[in-house]
Design a protein around this motif. Structure first.
Motif, PDB file in Angstrom:
ATOM      1  N   ARG A 184       0.840  -1.213   0.000  1.00 29.89           N
ATOM      2  CA  ARG A 184       0.000   0.000   0.000  1.00 29.89           C
ATOM      3  C   ARG A 184       0.866   1.250   0.000  1.00 29.89           C
ATOM      4  N   ARG A 185       1.988   1.214   0.729  1.00 25.46           N
ATOM      5  CA  ARG A 185       2.876   2.380   0.778  1.00 25.46           C
ATOM      6  C   ARG A 185       3.686   2.552  -0.502  1.00 25.46           C
ATOM      7  N   GLU A 186       4.134   1.440  -1.063  1.00 30.67           N
ATOM      8  CA  GLU A 186       5.088   1.528  -2.165  1.00 30.67           C
ATOM      9  C   GLU A 186       4.460   1.535  -3.560  1.00 30.67           C
ATOM     10  N   LEU A 187       3.246   1.020  -3.689  1.00 30.65           N
ATOM     11  CA  LEU A 187       2.596   0.996  -4.998  1.00 30.65           C
ATOM     12  C   LEU A 187       1.573   2.116  -5.081  1.00 30.65           C
ATOM     13  N   THR A 188       1.363   2.594  -6.271  1.00 32.45           N
ATOM     14  CA  THR A 188       0.355   3.648  -6.451  1.00 32.45           C
ATOM     15  C   THR A 188      -1.028   3.043  -6.257  1.00 32.45           C
ATOM     16  N   PRO A 189      -2.010   3.844  -5.859  1.00 28.15           N
ATOM     17  CA  PRO A 189      -3.367   3.308  -5.655  1.00 28.15           C
ATOM     18  C   PRO A 189      -3.947   2.642  -6.897  1.00 28.15           C
ATOM     19  N   THR A 190      -3.538   3.093  -8.078  1.00 23.26           N
ATOM     20  CA  THR A 190      -3.992   2.441  -9.306  1.00 23.26           C
ATOM     21  C   THR A 190      -2.841   1.579  -9.814  1.00 23.26           C
ATOM     22  N   VAL A 191      -2.788   0.356  -9.315  1.00 22.51           N
ATOM     23  CA  VAL A 191      -1.719  -0.568  -9.674  1.00 22.51           C
ATOM     24  C   VAL A 191      -1.905  -0.994 -11.118  1.00 22.51           C
ATOM     25  N   GLU A 192      -0.829  -0.868 -11.885  1.00 20.65           N
ATOM     26  CA  GLU A 192      -0.886  -1.243 -13.299  1.00 20.65           C
ATOM     27  C   GLU A 192       0.158  -2.315 -13.582  1.00 20.65           C
ATOM     28  N   SER A 193      -0.115  -3.125 -14.598  1.00 21.94           N
ATOM     29  CA  SER A 193       0.822  -4.174 -15.008  1.00 21.94           C
ATOM     30  C   SER A 193       1.970  -3.569 -15.778  1.00 21.94           C
ATOM     31  N   PRO A 194       3.093  -4.174 -15.765  1.00 21.36           N
ATOM     32  CA  PRO A 194       3.504  -5.206 -14.824  1.00 21.36           C
ATOM     33  C   PRO A 194       4.054  -4.571 -13.539  1.00 21.36           C
ATOM     34  N   VAL A 195       3.911  -5.253 -12.438  1.00 22.29           N
ATOM     35  CA  VAL A 195       4.462  -4.806 -11.157  1.00 22.29           C
ATOM     36  C   VAL A 195       5.706  -5.659 -10.909  1.00 22.29           C
ATOM     37  N   PHE A 196       6.801  -5.017 -10.570  1.00 24.45           N
ATOM     38  CA  PHE A 196       8.017  -5.771 -10.235  1.00 24.45           C
ATOM     39  C   PHE A 196       8.311  -5.582  -8.763  1.00 24.45           C
ATOM     40  N   LEU A 197       8.465  -6.717  -8.062  1.00 18.10           N
ATOM     41  CA  LEU A 197       8.854  -6.689  -6.651  1.00 18.10           C
ATOM     42  C   LEU A 197      10.193  -7.405  -6.538  1.00 18.10           C
ATOM     43  N   ASP A 198      11.183  -6.709  -6.050  1.00 14.50           N
ATOM     44  CA  ASP A 198      12.528  -7.262  -5.945  1.00 14.50           C
ATOM     45  C   ASP A 198      12.653  -8.090  -4.671  1.00 14.50           C
ATOM     46  N   ARG A 199      11.949  -9.214  -4.660  1.00 12.72           N
ATOM     47  CA  ARG A 199      11.919 -10.102  -3.498  1.00 12.72           C
ATOM     48  C   ARG A 199      12.079 -11.542  -3.981  1.00 12.72           C
ATOM     49  N   ASP A 200      12.126 -12.467  -3.040  1.00  9.62           N
ATOM     50  CA  ASP A 200      12.252 -13.894  -3.338  1.00  9.62           C
ATOM     51  C   ASP A 200      10.938 -14.397  -3.935  1.00  9.62           C
ATOM     52  N   GLY A 201      10.988 -14.886  -5.166  1.00  9.76           N
ATOM     53  CA  GLY A 201       9.772 -15.243  -5.895  1.00  9.76           C
ATOM     54  C   GLY A 201       9.063 -16.492  -5.410  1.00  9.76           C
ATOM     55  N   GLU A 202       9.815 -17.497  -4.932  1.00 14.86           N
ATOM     56  CA  GLU A 202       9.188 -18.763  -4.558  1.00 14.86           C
ATOM     57  C   GLU A 202       8.285 -18.620  -3.334  1.00 14.86           C
ATOM     58  N   PRO A 203       8.751 -18.033  -2.225  1.00 10.92           N
ATOM     59  CA  PRO A 203       7.847 -17.925  -1.067  1.00 10.92           C
ATOM     60  C   PRO A 203       6.685 -16.952  -1.289  1.00 10.92           C
ATOM     61  N   PHE A 204       6.788 -16.105  -2.308  1.00 10.69           N
ATOM     62  CA  PHE A 204       5.714 -15.147  -2.551  1.00 10.69           C
ATOM     63  C   PHE A 204       4.401 -15.849  -2.903  1.00 10.69           C
ATOM     64  N   ARG A 205       4.491 -17.072  -3.419  1.00  8.78           N
ATOM     65  CA  ARG A 205       3.277 -17.857  -3.710  1.00  8.78           C
ATOM     66  C   ARG A 205       2.451 -18.006  -2.426  1.00  8.78           C
ATOM     67  N   ARG A 206       3.111 -18.283  -1.311  1.00  8.37           N
ATOM     68  CA  ARG A 206       2.407 -18.436  -0.032  1.00  8.37           C
ATOM     69  C   ARG A 206       1.951 -17.080   0.516  1.00  8.37           C
ATOM     70  N   ILE A 207       2.725 -16.030   0.236  1.00  7.43           N
ATOM     71  CA  ILE A 207       2.320 -14.671   0.643  1.00  7.43           C
ATOM     72  C   ILE A 207       1.024 -14.313  -0.082  1.00  7.43           C
ATOM     73  N   LEU A 208       0.996 -14.547  -1.382  1.00  4.45           N
ATOM     74  CA  LEU A 208      -0.172 -14.229  -2.185  1.00  4.45           C
ATOM     75  C   LEU A 208      -1.381 -15.053  -1.738  1.00  4.45           C
ATOM     76  N   SER A 209      -1.151 -16.312  -1.430  1.00  2.00           N
ATOM     77  CA  SER A 209      -2.234 -17.165  -0.925  1.00  2.00           C
ATOM     78  C   SER A 209      -2.793 -16.611   0.384  1.00  2.00           C
ATOM     79  N   PHE A 210      -1.906 -16.146   1.263  1.00  3.57           N
ATOM     80  CA  PHE A 210      -2.353 -15.553   2.532  1.00  3.57           C
ATOM     81  C   PHE A 210      -3.165 -14.278   2.285  1.00  3.57           C
TER      82      PHE A 210
END
Length: 151
Positions: free
Chosen positions: A29-55
Motif C-alpha cells: 500500500r505504501r510503495e505501490l500507487t493506488p492504481t496498480v498497473e501491469s507489470p508490477v516488479f517486486l525485488d523479493r524472493d519469488g518462490e515464497p511469494f506464492r504463499r504470501i499471495l495465498s495468505f
C-alpha cells in the motif's frame, strides 16, 4: 465491478492477481500507487511469494514443512508487514520444551504394559478357541470305554 488482474514479477517468478489483493499488504500500500498497473516488479524472493499471495487471498497461512522454507517465508512475511502471518510462523518455529522425563517414562511403561496385556489376552483367546475346536478328553474316554466293554 472487478478490477482486471495485474501481472506481478517477484524476483523473476510471474504471478497474476487483482490489485486489491496486493494492496492488502501494508508495504505494498505504501510503495505501490493506488492504481496498480501491469507489470508490477517486486525485488523479493519469488518462490515464497506464492504463499504470501495465498495468505493475502485467504487469510490462511500455508506453513512450509521444512524449517528453512519456513524461515524464508517468515522473512518475506516480515518484509510485507503481514503481522498475522508473522505470528503464526514465529509460533511454528519457536523451540518446543523437551518432553518431561515422567511423560517419557509413562509412555514406556504404558507401551510395555499394553504389550504384555495383549500377549495374555491373545494366549487366553487362543486357549478358548483351542478348547472349542478339539474334542474334550472326557468325550474321548467314554467312546473308548464303551467300545472296549462291548467286545
Amino acid at each position: 465491478h472487478m478490477e482486471p488482474p495485474v501481472d506481478v514479477d517477484v524476483g523473476g517468478v510471474r504471478y497474476k492477481c487483482r490489485p486489491a489483493t496486493l494492496l492488502k499488504s501494508p508495504r505494498c500500500r505504501r510503495e505501490l500507487t493506488p492504481t496498480v498497473e501491469s507489470p508490477v516488479f517486486l525485488d523479493r524472493d519469488g518462490e515464497p511469494f506464492r504463499r504470501i499471495l495465498s495468505f493475502l487471498r485467504t487469510d490462511e497461512v500455508d506453513v512450509p514443512s521444512s524449517r528453512g522454507d519456513c524461515e524464508r517465508l517468515l522473512r518475506e512475511a516480515r518484509y510485507f508487514e503481514l503481522e498475522a502471518m508473522v505470528a503464526v510462523l514465529e509460533a511454528h518455529l519457536a523451540p518446543r520444551p523437551p518432553t518431561p522425563w515422567w511423560h517419557r517414562a509413562w509412555a514406556f511403561a504404558r507401551d510395555h504394559y499394553l504389550k504384555a496385556l495383549g500377549a495374555v489376552v491373545a494366549k487366553f483367546l487362543f486357549n478358548q478357541v483351542k478348547k472349542t475346536l478339539t474334542p474334550s478328553s472326557s468325550t474321548t474316554k467314554r467312546r473308548g470305554s464303551s467300545s472296549s466293554s462291548s467286545s
